[in-house]
Design a protein around this motif. Structure first.
Motif: not given
Length: 266
Positions: A231-247
């Protein structure tokens, strides 16, 4: 398979050739710049056959990697009358080779990181030991107590960090046991702090009271880290990395794939 006249014009192909390149008239229409058709023919005139790999442009504009072979067809006097050839699409084979090389590099990096973590822990053992002795020999109100405490606590955090690296790079048999996915996410984020640039905002939405699941924690951690780095490599100009857990599934809502013993999935 294909045939060329002595000027390099394509005069006959099979259906597979057409499916790769369409209705082209010259070999140079599909070859990339590394090897032009004229160069092929000039070299072939001096050889009995020519074999090479090159990039080519497919019928839809997609880039292919091909293995190309050309054989001259000569008359009784030795003059070249045309060429026979065949081309093999080796794009997927090359991509698999690249992925294998990357995997081998990652394995080497993991081995190196494991060795460095061991050396790092050896250094921290001395710092922890002597700072612990100093803490026992001075009182809390002493002028040295606070800086020594900072040294000792920093060394403890460094030791925990080293343990996480060793856990991540270990090559032991998988240890399946009940784990809390939220704890693994938090631990992974600690390892990722130095890898995620400041222009990427890291956000976590971790479900409360999430049930335990049977898994190998280091394997799950590796998955999370790989996804985050991609995800970091796909956002060279910055962005938001969301990590979410759910059932999902069971009592957690639809999963689209049934449920795991009526308990759902995490």
């Amino acid at each position: 398979m294909f045939r060329l006249n002595k000027n390099g014009v394509i005069i006959e192909t099979n259906n597979r050739f057409k499916s790769l390149f369409g209705d082209i008239t010259r070999l140079c229409d599909v070859l990339a710049e590394q090897m032009s058709a004229s160069n092929c023919l000039q070299r072939l005139a001096e050889q009995s056959a020519l074999h090479f790999e090159d990039k080519a442009i497919g019928r839809n504009g997609n880039e292919l990697i091909v293995s190309l072979s050309l054989y001259p067809e000569k008359d009784g006097a030795g003059a070249v009358m045309g060429f026979d050839g065949y081309v093999i699409d080796i794009t997927e084979k090359k991509h698999l080779e690249e992925r294998l090389i990357r995997a081998q590099k990652m394995e080497a990096v993991g081995t190196l990181a494991g060795g460095m973590a061991h050396d790092f822990n050896n250094l921290l053992t001395a710092i922890l030991g002597y700072s612990g002795i100093m803490l026992k020999s001075i009182k809390e109100g002493d002028a040295l107590y606070k800086p020594v405490s900072i040294i000792h606590n920093a060394a403890k955090r460094g030791a925990e960090f080293g343990k996480k690296i060793l856990t991540l790079t270990r090559k032991e048999k998988m240890e399946i046991k009940p784990v809390n996915i939220n704890d693994i996410v938090k631990s992974s984020l600690e390892l990722l702090q130095l890898s995620i640039p400041k222009n990427i905002e890291t956000v976590t939405h971790l479900a409360e009271r999430i049930p335990f699941t049977n898994a190998d924690s280091s394997q799950i951690q590796q998955v999370i880290i790989n996804l985050a780095v991609n995800a970091r490599d796909a956002m060279p100009d910055g962005g938001k990395l969301l990590i979410e857990t759910a059932v999902i599934g069971g009592d957690g809502g639809p999963s689209g794939a049934g449920d795991a013993e009526n308990g759902g999935f995490i």
